[in-house]
Design an enzyme around this catalytic site. Structure first.
Site, short mmCIF file in Angstrom:
data_model
loop_
_atom_site.label_atom_id
_atom_site.label_comp_id
_atom_site.label_asym_id
_atom_site.label_seq_id
_atom_site.Cartn_x
_atom_site.Cartn_y
_atom_site.Cartn_z
N ARG A 84 0.73 -1.20 0.11
CA ARG A 84 -0.04 -0.20 0.06
C ARG A 84 0.99 1.19 -0.12
NH1 ARG A 84 -2.60 3.14 4.55
NH2 ARG A 84 -3.95 4.47 3.44
N HIS A 128 -2.91 11.02 0.60
CA HIS A 128 -2.28 10.66 1.94
C HIS A 128 -1.66 12.20 2.27
CE1 HIS A 128 -0.91 7.38 4.95
NE2 HIS A 128 -0.56 8.49 5.22
N GLU A 173 -7.56 8.69 5.93
CA GLU A 173 -7.83 9.52 7.39
C GLU A 173 -8.24 10.83 7.04
OE1 GLU A 173 -4.37 9.16 9.80
OE2 GLU A 173 -4.46 7.03 9.63
N ASN A 299 -7.57 2.02 9.77
CA ASN A 299 -6.34 2.44 10.41
C ASN A 299 -6.59 2.38 11.94
OD1 ASN A 299 -5.34 2.63 7.71
ND2 ASN A 299 -4.96 5.14 8.15
N TYR A 301 -4.63 2.04 15.75
CA TYR A 301 -3.54 2.17 16.67
C TYR A 301 -3.59 1.84 18.02
CZ TYR A 301 -1.23 3.68 12.47
OH TYR A 301 -0.63 3.51 11.27
N GLU A 353 -3.68 -0.03 7.75
CA GLU A 353 -2.50 0.54 8.79
C GLU A 353 -2.74 -0.30 10.24
OE1 GLU A 353 -1.45 4.49 9.28
OE2 GLU A 353 -1.90 4.79 6.94
#
Ligand code: IFM
Length: 452
Positions: A84, A128, A173, A299, A301, A353
Protein backbone atom coordinates in the site's frame (compact mmCIF):
# COMPACT_ATOMS: atom_id res chain seq x y z
CA UNK A 1 19.51 -12.65 11.38
CA UNK A 2 16.71 -12.74 13.90
CA UNK A 3 17.97 -14.19 17.14
CA UNK A 4 14.48 -14.54 18.63
CA UNK A 5 12.55 -17.72 17.89
CA UNK A 6 9.36 -16.73 16.11
CA UNK A 7 6.12 -17.46 17.87
CA UNK A 8 3.04 -17.30 15.72
CA UNK A 9 -0.54 -16.64 16.65
CA UNK A 10 -2.38 -19.93 16.31
CA UNK A 11 -4.76 -18.33 13.82
CA UNK A 12 -4.95 -19.63 10.26
CA UNK A 13 -6.27 -17.00 7.88
CA UNK A 14 -8.04 -17.75 4.60
CA UNK A 15 -5.75 -18.36 1.62
CA UNK A 16 -6.99 -15.23 -0.17
CA UNK A 17 -6.42 -12.93 2.83
CA UNK A 18 -4.22 -10.05 1.63
CA UNK A 19 -1.11 -9.47 3.76
CA UNK A 20 0.81 -6.30 3.11
CA UNK A 21 2.97 -3.43 4.26
CA UNK A 22 2.15 0.25 3.89
CA UNK A 23 3.85 3.61 3.35
CA UNK A 24 2.93 7.03 1.97
CA UNK A 25 4.61 9.26 -0.60
CA UNK A 26 5.60 12.26 1.51
CA UNK A 27 6.86 10.09 4.36
CA UNK A 28 9.37 8.12 2.29
CA UNK A 29 10.01 9.54 -1.18
CA UNK A 30 12.12 12.66 -0.58
CA UNK A 31 12.96 14.39 -3.89
CA UNK A 32 10.52 17.06 -2.82
CA UNK A 33 11.50 19.51 -5.56
CA UNK A 34 13.05 17.45 -8.34
CA UNK A 35 11.84 16.32 -11.76
CA UNK A 36 9.12 18.96 -11.90
CA UNK A 37 7.33 18.14 -8.63
CA UNK A 38 5.30 21.05 -7.29
CA UNK A 39 5.23 22.05 -3.61
CA UNK A 40 2.76 20.37 -1.27
CA UNK A 41 1.23 21.83 1.86
CA UNK A 42 3.58 19.64 3.90
CA UNK A 43 6.63 21.15 2.15
CA UNK A 44 5.34 24.57 3.18
CA UNK A 45 4.29 23.53 6.69
CA UNK A 46 7.71 22.04 7.50
CA UNK A 47 9.29 25.42 6.74
CA UNK A 48 7.27 27.13 9.49
CA UNK A 49 9.17 27.40 12.76
CA UNK A 50 8.03 25.04 15.51
CA UNK A 51 5.77 22.84 13.40
CA UNK A 52 7.96 19.70 13.29
CA UNK A 53 9.43 18.38 16.55
CA UNK A 54 12.96 17.90 15.22
CA UNK A 55 12.83 20.73 12.69
CA UNK A 56 13.03 18.24 9.82
CA UNK A 57 11.18 18.00 6.51
CA UNK A 58 10.45 15.62 3.64
CA UNK A 59 13.24 16.84 1.39
CA UNK A 60 15.21 13.56 1.54
CA UNK A 61 13.09 11.33 3.81
CA UNK A 62 14.00 7.69 2.94
CA UNK A 63 15.20 8.69 -0.54
CA UNK A 64 12.73 6.17 -1.90
CA UNK A 65 12.37 8.19 -5.12
CA UNK A 66 15.92 7.03 -6.00
CA UNK A 67 15.98 3.72 -4.11
CA UNK A 68 12.57 2.39 -5.13
CA UNK A 69 13.90 -0.67 -6.92
CA UNK A 70 15.94 -1.93 -3.95
CA UNK A 71 13.01 -1.10 -1.71
CA UNK A 72 10.72 -3.24 -3.86
CA UNK A 73 13.20 -6.13 -3.57
CA UNK A 74 13.08 -5.68 0.19
CA UNK A 75 9.27 -5.71 0.18
CA UNK A 76 9.29 -8.87 -1.95
CA UNK A 77 11.69 -10.54 0.51
CA UNK A 78 9.04 -10.23 3.23
CA UNK A 79 6.63 -12.47 1.33
CA UNK A 80 3.74 -9.97 1.33
CA UNK A 81 1.05 -10.10 -1.31
CA UNK A 82 0.35 -6.36 -1.38
CA UNK A 83 2.07 -3.01 -1.01
CA UNK A 84 0.00 0.00 0.00
CA UNK A 85 1.57 3.28 -1.16
CA UNK A 86 0.32 6.72 -2.13
CA UNK A 87 0.92 8.89 -5.14
CA UNK A 88 1.93 12.48 -4.51
CA UNK A 89 -0.61 14.72 -6.25
CA UNK A 90 1.85 17.63 -6.68
CA UNK A 91 4.46 15.24 -8.14
CA UNK A 92 2.13 14.23 -10.95
CA UNK A 93 0.17 17.47 -11.30
CA UNK A 94 2.36 20.23 -9.82
CA UNK A 95 -0.37 22.84 -9.32
CA UNK A 96 -3.19 20.38 -8.64
CA UNK A 97 -5.04 21.13 -11.87
CA UNK A 98 -4.15 21.48 -15.53
CA UNK A 99 -0.73 20.32 -16.71
CA UNK A 100 0.57 16.87 -15.80
CA UNK A 101 4.20 16.11 -14.97
CA UNK A 102 5.45 13.25 -17.18
CA UNK A 103 8.44 12.46 -14.95
CA UNK A 104 6.22 12.12 -11.89
CA UNK A 105 3.82 9.82 -13.71
CA UNK A 106 6.76 7.77 -15.03
CA UNK A 107 7.99 7.26 -11.47
CA UNK A 108 4.71 5.70 -10.36
CA UNK A 109 4.50 3.65 -13.52
CA UNK A 110 7.94 2.18 -12.76
CA UNK A 111 6.84 1.52 -9.20
CA UNK A 112 3.62 -0.25 -10.20
CA UNK A 113 5.32 -2.30 -12.91
CA UNK A 114 8.12 -3.13 -10.47
CA UNK A 115 5.60 -4.41 -7.94
CA UNK A 116 3.80 -6.54 -10.52
CA UNK A 117 7.11 -7.96 -11.76
CA UNK A 118 7.76 -9.11 -8.19
CA UNK A 119 4.29 -10.61 -7.78
CA UNK A 120 3.05 -7.91 -5.40
CA UNK A 121 -0.37 -6.31 -5.81
CA UNK A 122 -0.25 -2.46 -5.89
CA UNK A 123 -2.71 -0.82 -3.46
CA UNK A 124 -2.79 2.83 -4.45
CA UNK A 125 -3.93 5.71 -2.23
CA UNK A 126 -4.61 8.96 -4.06
CA UNK A 127 -4.55 11.35 -1.12
CA UNK A 128 -2.29 10.70 1.85
CA UNK A 129 -2.12 14.38 2.83
CA UNK A 130 0.55 15.92 0.55
CA UNK A 131 -1.95 18.22 -1.13
CA UNK A 132 -0.77 20.73 -3.79
CA UNK A 133 0.12 24.10 -2.23
CA UNK A 134 -1.25 25.87 -5.33
CA UNK A 135 -4.74 24.56 -4.50
CA UNK A 136 -4.33 25.43 -0.83
CA UNK A 137 -3.61 28.99 -1.94
CA UNK A 138 -7.11 29.00 -3.45
CA UNK A 139 -8.76 27.82 -0.22
CA UNK A 140 -7.74 24.16 -0.21
CA UNK A 141 -10.33 21.54 0.69
CA UNK A 142 -12.63 24.25 2.06
CA UNK A 143 -13.12 25.44 -1.53
CA UNK A 144 -15.74 23.34 -3.36
CA UNK A 145 -13.77 23.66 -6.63
CA UNK A 146 -11.14 21.35 -5.11
CA UNK A 147 -13.65 18.50 -5.28
CA UNK A 148 -13.66 18.53 -9.10
CA UNK A 149 -9.88 18.93 -9.22
CA UNK A 150 -9.58 15.78 -7.12
CA UNK A 151 -11.90 13.88 -9.45
CA UNK A 152 -9.73 14.98 -12.41
CA UNK A 153 -6.61 13.85 -10.55
CA UNK A 154 -8.23 10.46 -9.80
CA UNK A 155 -9.16 10.03 -13.46
CA UNK A 156 -5.66 11.02 -14.59
CA UNK A 157 -4.06 8.43 -12.30
CA UNK A 158 -6.55 5.83 -13.43
CA UNK A 159 -5.78 6.55 -17.09
CA UNK A 160 -2.12 5.83 -16.39
CA UNK A 161 -2.22 3.05 -13.78
CA UNK A 162 -5.80 1.88 -13.46
CA UNK A 163 -5.31 -1.27 -15.51
CA UNK A 164 -2.59 -2.54 -13.12
CA UNK A 165 -3.50 -1.57 -9.57
CA UNK A 166 -5.58 -3.91 -7.41
CA UNK A 167 -7.16 -1.17 -5.36
CA UNK A 168 -7.61 2.59 -5.29
CA UNK A 169 -8.22 4.40 -2.01
CA UNK A 170 -9.50 7.93 -2.43
CA UNK A 171 -8.44 9.47 0.91
CA UNK A 172 -6.39 8.37 3.87
CA UNK A 173 -7.83 9.46 7.23
CA UNK A 174 -10.08 12.42 6.37
CA UNK A 175 -10.47 13.14 10.12
CA UNK A 176 -6.75 13.90 10.34
CA UNK A 177 -6.79 16.25 7.34
CA UNK A 178 -9.90 17.98 8.62
CA UNK A 179 -9.32 18.23 12.38
CA UNK A 180 -5.53 18.15 12.79
CA UNK A 181 -4.97 20.16 9.61
CA UNK A 182 -7.75 22.74 9.90
CA UNK A 183 -9.09 22.80 13.46
CA UNK A 184 -6.18 22.23 15.86
CA UNK A 185 -3.66 23.20 13.16
CA UNK A 186 -0.95 20.84 14.37
CA UNK A 187 -0.70 19.34 10.86
CA UNK A 188 -0.54 21.03 7.45
CA UNK A 189 -1.94 23.40 6.37
CA UNK A 190 -1.97 24.61 10.01
CA UNK A 191 -5.38 26.31 10.04
CA UNK A 192 -7.23 26.68 13.35
CA UNK A 193 -10.91 27.08 12.54
CA UNK A 194 -13.63 24.56 13.41
CA UNK A 195 -15.95 25.71 10.62
CA UNK A 196 -13.21 25.37 8.01
CA UNK A 197 -12.44 21.88 9.32
CA UNK A 198 -16.08 20.82 9.02
CA UNK A 199 -16.30 22.13 5.45
CA UNK A 200 -13.03 20.36 4.59
CA UNK A 201 -14.42 17.06 5.88
CA UNK A 202 -17.56 17.47 3.77
CA UNK A 203 -15.60 18.20 0.60
CA UNK A 204 -13.26 15.28 1.24
CA UNK A 205 -16.24 12.94 1.55
CA UNK A 206 -17.98 14.45 -1.46
CA UNK A 207 -14.86 14.13 -3.60
CA UNK A 208 -14.52 10.51 -2.47
CA UNK A 209 -18.03 9.69 -3.69
CA UNK A 210 -17.69 11.65 -6.93
CA UNK A 211 -14.28 10.14 -7.70
CA UNK A 212 -15.62 6.61 -7.18
CA UNK A 213 -18.52 7.30 -9.52
CA UNK A 214 -16.23 8.85 -12.15
CA UNK A 215 -13.79 5.92 -11.92
CA UNK A 216 -16.57 3.39 -12.30
CA UNK A 217 -17.96 5.35 -15.26
CA UNK A 218 -14.65 4.91 -17.10
CA UNK A 219 -14.66 1.17 -16.37
CA UNK A 220 -12.23 1.06 -13.44
CA UNK A 221 -11.56 -2.57 -12.45
CA UNK A 222 -9.65 -1.82 -9.25
CA UNK A 223 -11.59 -2.13 -6.01
CA UNK A 224 -12.52 1.27 -4.60
CA UNK A 225 -12.85 2.60 -1.08
CA UNK A 226 -11.70 5.04 1.58
CA UNK A 227 -9.49 4.64 4.67
CA UNK A 228 -10.63 5.92 8.08
CA UNK A 229 -8.65 6.18 11.30
CA UNK A 230 -10.87 4.66 13.96
CA UNK A 231 -10.52 3.94 17.64
CA UNK A 232 -13.02 2.75 20.23
CA UNK A 233 -13.73 5.75 22.45
CA UNK A 234 -14.50 5.01 26.09
CA UNK A 235 -15.54 7.23 28.99
CA UNK A 236 -12.98 7.40 31.80
CA UNK A 237 -15.74 6.44 34.23
CA UNK A 238 -19.33 5.27 34.10
CA UNK A 239 -20.62 8.73 34.99
CA UNK A 240 -23.27 10.15 32.67
CA UNK A 241 -20.99 13.09 31.87
CA UNK A 242 -18.04 10.90 30.84
CA UNK A 243 -20.28 8.64 28.78
CA UNK A 244 -21.84 11.63 27.01
CA UNK A 245 -18.39 13.00 26.25
CA UNK A 246 -17.30 9.63 24.82
CA UNK A 247 -20.43 9.47 22.67
CA UNK A 248 -19.83 12.93 21.20
CA UNK A 249 -16.13 12.25 20.59
CA UNK A 250 -17.06 9.03 18.83
CA UNK A 251 -19.47 11.13 16.80
CA UNK A 252 -16.71 13.45 15.70
CA UNK A 253 -14.13 10.75 14.95
CA UNK A 254 -16.20 7.86 13.66
CA UNK A 255 -19.91 8.55 13.09
CA UNK A 256 -19.16 11.83 11.27
CA UNK A 257 -17.60 9.70 8.51
CA UNK A 258 -19.40 6.36 8.83
CA UNK A 259 -22.95 7.76 8.91
CA UNK A 260 -22.64 9.71 5.63
CA UNK A 261 -20.74 6.86 3.95
CA UNK A 262 -23.27 4.20 4.94
CA UNK A 263 -26.46 6.08 5.86
CA UNK A 264 -26.23 9.22 3.68
CA UNK A 265 -26.60 11.59 6.66
CA UNK A 266 -24.43 13.40 9.17
CA UNK A 267 -25.11 12.46 12.81
CA UNK A 268 -27.64 14.88 14.31
CA UNK A 269 -25.85 15.25 17.66
CA UNK A 270 -22.59 16.30 15.99
CA UNK A 271 -24.43 18.74 13.71
CA UNK A 272 -26.07 20.27 16.79
CA UNK A 273 -22.72 20.49 18.52
CA UNK A 274 -21.18 22.19 15.47
CA UNK A 275 -24.00 24.73 15.30
CA UNK A 276 -22.97 27.59 13.00
CA UNK A 277 -19.76 25.67 12.16
CA UNK A 278 -21.71 22.91 10.39
CA UNK A 279 -20.70 22.49 6.73
CA UNK A 280 -22.58 23.81 3.69
CA UNK A 281 -24.18 20.78 2.06
CA UNK A 282 -25.86 20.97 -1.36
CA UNK A 283 -28.78 18.89 -2.61
CA UNK A 284 -27.61 15.47 -3.72
CA UNK A 285 -24.27 15.60 -1.87
CA UNK A 286 -25.22 12.99 0.72
CA UNK A 287 -26.31 10.42 -1.87
CA UNK A 288 -23.03 10.88 -3.71
CA UNK A 289 -21.06 10.35 -0.49
CA UNK A 290 -23.01 7.14 0.18
CA UNK A 291 -22.00 5.59 -3.16
CA UNK A 292 -21.33 1.92 -2.32
CA UNK A 293 -17.69 1.00 -1.81
CA UNK A 294 -15.88 -2.24 -2.53
CA UNK A 295 -14.05 -2.16 0.81
CA UNK A 296 -13.51 0.04 3.83
CA UNK A 297 -9.96 0.54 5.06
CA UNK A 298 -9.34 0.98 8.78
CA UNK A 299 -6.22 2.32 10.40
CA UNK A 300 -6.09 1.14 14.00
CA UNK A 301 -3.47 2.00 16.60
CA UNK A 302 -5.07 2.36 20.04
CA UNK A 303 -8.22 3.03 22.04
CA UNK A 304 -9.17 6.53 23.22
CA UNK A 305 -10.34 7.33 26.75
CA UNK A 306 -12.04 10.66 27.51
CA UNK A 307 -13.42 12.37 30.58
CA UNK A 308 -15.89 15.24 30.66
CA UNK A 309 -13.54 17.43 32.74
CA UNK A 310 -10.48 16.61 30.60
CA UNK A 311 -8.66 15.05 33.55
CA UNK A 312 -7.91 11.66 31.97
CA UNK A 313 -4.24 10.98 31.54
CA UNK A 314 -3.04 8.19 29.27
CA UNK A 315 -0.67 6.91 31.98
CA UNK A 316 -3.55 6.28 34.37
CA UNK A 317 -4.63 2.91 33.04
CA UNK A 318 -1.24 1.26 33.53
CA UNK A 319 -1.38 -0.16 30.01
CA UNK A 320 1.89 -0.34 28.10
CA UNK A 321 2.41 2.71 25.86
CA UNK A 322 4.19 3.03 22.54
CA UNK A 323 6.71 5.80 21.91
CA UNK A 324 3.78 7.94 20.68
CA UNK A 325 2.27 7.56 24.18
CA UNK A 326 -0.55 5.54 22.66
CA UNK A 327 -1.94 2.72 24.82
CA UNK A 328 -1.38 -0.77 23.49
CA UNK A 329 -4.90 -2.15 23.37
CA UNK A 330 -5.27 -4.98 20.86
CA UNK A 331 -8.73 -6.03 22.07
CA UNK A 332 -9.94 -2.61 20.87
CA UNK A 333 -9.44 -3.77 17.31
CA UNK A 334 -11.82 -6.70 17.76
CA UNK A 335 -14.33 -4.38 19.50
CA UNK A 336 -14.08 -1.88 16.67
CA UNK A 337 -14.56 -4.45 13.91
CA UNK A 338 -17.57 -5.99 15.65
CA UNK A 339 -19.08 -2.55 16.16
CA UNK A 340 -18.70 -1.74 12.45
CA UNK A 341 -20.44 -4.98 11.52
CA UNK A 342 -23.21 -4.32 14.05
CA UNK A 343 -23.90 -0.67 13.21
CA UNK A 344 -23.27 -0.34 9.46
CA UNK A 345 -23.81 -2.32 6.24
CA UNK A 346 -20.06 -2.43 5.67
CA UNK A 347 -18.31 -4.02 2.68
CA UNK A 348 -15.27 -6.26 3.39
CA UNK A 349 -12.92 -4.52 5.81
CA UNK A 350 -9.17 -4.11 5.44
CA UNK A 351 -6.79 -3.14 8.20
CA UNK A 352 -4.84 -0.71 6.05
CA UNK A 353 -2.52 0.40 8.88
CA UNK A 354 -1.55 -1.10 12.20
CA UNK A 355 1.74 -0.90 14.05
CA UNK A 356 3.64 0.95 16.71
CA UNK A 357 6.55 3.30 17.29
CA UNK A 358 9.09 1.85 19.69
CA UNK A 359 12.64 2.63 20.80
CA UNK A 360 14.60 0.72 18.20
CA UNK A 361 18.31 0.83 18.88
CA UNK A 362 20.41 -0.60 16.08
CA UNK A 363 23.11 -2.67 17.78
CA UNK A 364 25.65 -4.67 15.79
CA UNK A 365 23.44 -4.53 12.73
CA UNK A 366 20.34 -5.81 14.54
CA UNK A 367 17.17 -4.32 16.02
CA UNK A 368 15.57 -6.51 18.68
CA UNK A 369 12.10 -4.96 18.67
CA UNK A 370 10.27 -7.67 20.60
CA UNK A 371 7.70 -5.05 21.68
CA UNK A 372 6.72 -4.39 18.05
CA UNK A 373 6.56 -8.10 17.24
CA UNK A 374 4.26 -8.60 20.22
CA UNK A 375 2.17 -5.63 19.11
CA UNK A 376 1.72 -7.04 15.59
CA UNK A 377 1.09 -10.55 16.80
CA UNK A 378 -1.62 -9.55 19.28
CA UNK A 379 -3.36 -7.24 16.82
CA UNK A 380 -3.35 -9.86 14.09
CA UNK A 381 -4.87 -12.26 16.60
CA UNK A 382 -7.56 -9.61 17.32
CA UNK A 383 -8.41 -9.45 13.63
CA UNK A 384 -8.81 -13.21 13.59
CA UNK A 385 -11.07 -13.08 16.63
CA UNK A 386 -13.35 -10.65 14.82
CA UNK A 387 -13.39 -12.92 11.78
CA UNK A 388 -14.38 -15.86 13.97
CA UNK A 389 -17.32 -13.73 15.06
CA UNK A 390 -18.45 -13.14 11.51
CA UNK A 391 -16.66 -9.96 10.40
CA UNK A 392 -15.69 -10.14 6.70
CA UNK A 393 -12.04 -9.12 6.47
CA UNK A 394 -10.04 -8.74 3.26
CA UNK A 395 -6.54 -8.09 4.51
CA UNK A 396 -4.05 -6.58 6.94
CA UNK A 397 -1.17 -4.19 6.27
CA UNK A 398 1.60 -3.30 8.69
CA UNK A 399 2.37 0.36 9.25
CA UNK A 400 5.01 0.76 8.25
CA UNK A 401 7.37 -0.96 5.85
CA UNK A 402 10.22 1.23 7.07
CA UNK A 403 10.96 4.08 9.48
CA UNK A 404 9.94 7.36 7.90
CA UNK A 405 8.86 10.97 8.37
CA UNK A 406 6.27 10.80 11.13
CA UNK A 407 4.66 14.17 10.31
CA UNK A 408 4.82 16.67 13.20
CA UNK A 409 7.05 14.21 15.12
CA UNK A 410 9.69 14.30 12.38
CA UNK A 411 12.07 11.34 12.23
CA UNK A 412 12.25 10.72 15.98
CA UNK A 413 9.40 8.19 16.03
CA UNK A 414 10.13 4.94 14.25
CA UNK A 415 7.18 2.85 13.00
CA UNK A 416 9.05 0.64 10.53
CA UNK A 417 9.63 -3.08 10.59
CA UNK A 418 12.73 -2.04 8.68
CA UNK A 419 15.21 0.34 10.32
CA UNK A 420 16.42 3.30 8.28
CA UNK A 421 19.73 4.95 9.08
CA UNK A 422 18.98 8.46 7.83
CA UNK A 423 22.68 9.37 7.56
CA UNK A 424 23.50 6.53 5.16
CA UNK A 425 20.01 5.45 4.05
CA UNK A 426 20.96 1.87 4.98
CA UNK A 427 17.94 -0.37 5.52
CA UNK A 428 18.10 -3.08 8.20
CA UNK A 429 15.31 -5.57 8.77
CA UNK A 430 14.24 -5.48 12.41
CA UNK A 431 13.34 -8.67 14.28
CA UNK A 432 9.67 -7.79 13.68
CA UNK A 433 10.27 -7.94 9.92
CA UNK A 434 11.78 -11.41 10.27
CA UNK A 435 8.84 -12.40 12.44
CA UNK A 436 6.34 -11.11 9.84
CA UNK A 437 8.24 -12.90 7.07
CA UNK A 438 8.20 -16.16 8.99
CA UNK A 439 4.53 -15.72 9.97
CA UNK A 440 3.56 -15.14 6.34
CA UNK A 441 5.48 -18.15 5.13
CA UNK A 442 3.69 -20.29 7.73
CA UNK A 443 0.35 -18.89 6.55
CA UNK A 444 1.25 -19.58 2.91
CA UNK A 445 2.41 -23.12 3.66
CA UNK A 446 -0.78 -23.89 5.60
CA UNK A 447 -2.90 -22.51 2.75
CA UNK A 448 -1.01 -24.70 0.26
CA UNK A 449 -1.39 -27.78 2.43
CA UNK A 450 -5.12 -27.13 2.73
CA UNK A 451 -5.48 -26.75 -1.03
CA UNK A 452 -3.57 -30.00 -1.74
O1 IFM B 1 2.35 7.75 9.96
C1 IFM B 1 0.97 7.82 10.07
C2 IFM B 1 0.31 7.61 8.73
O2 IFM B 1 0.75 8.52 7.79
C3 IFM B 1 -1.19 7.77 8.86
N1 IFM B 1 -1.71 6.95 9.93
C4 IFM B 1 -1.05 6.99 11.21
C5 IFM B 1 0.44 6.78 11.03
C6 IFM B 1 1.15 6.81 12.40
O3 IFM B 1 0.93 8.03 13.03
Amino acid sequence: MNTHPATHPPAQFPADFVWGVATSAFQIEGASDVDGKGPSIWDSFCKLPGTIADGSDGHVACDHYQRWSDDLDMIASLGVKAYRFSTSWPRVQPTGSGAWNAKGLDFYERLVDGLLARGIAPYLTLNHWDFPQALQDKGGWANRDTVQHFVDYALGMHARLGDRVASITTHNEPWVMSVLGNETGIFAPGIKNRGTAAQVSHHLLLSHGLAMRALRDVGCKASLGIVLNLSPIQGASDSAADRAKAYLEDGRLARWYLDPLFKAAYPADVLTDLGADAPQVQNGDMDIIATPMDYLGINYYSRTVVSADGSWNVRQSGLELTEMDWEIYPQGLTELLLRLKRDYPVPPLFITENGGAFKDPLVNGQVHDADRTRYLQTHIESVHQAMRQGVKMGGYMVWSLMDNFEWASGYAKRFGIVHVDYATQARTLKDSAYWYQSFLSTQAAAALAKAA
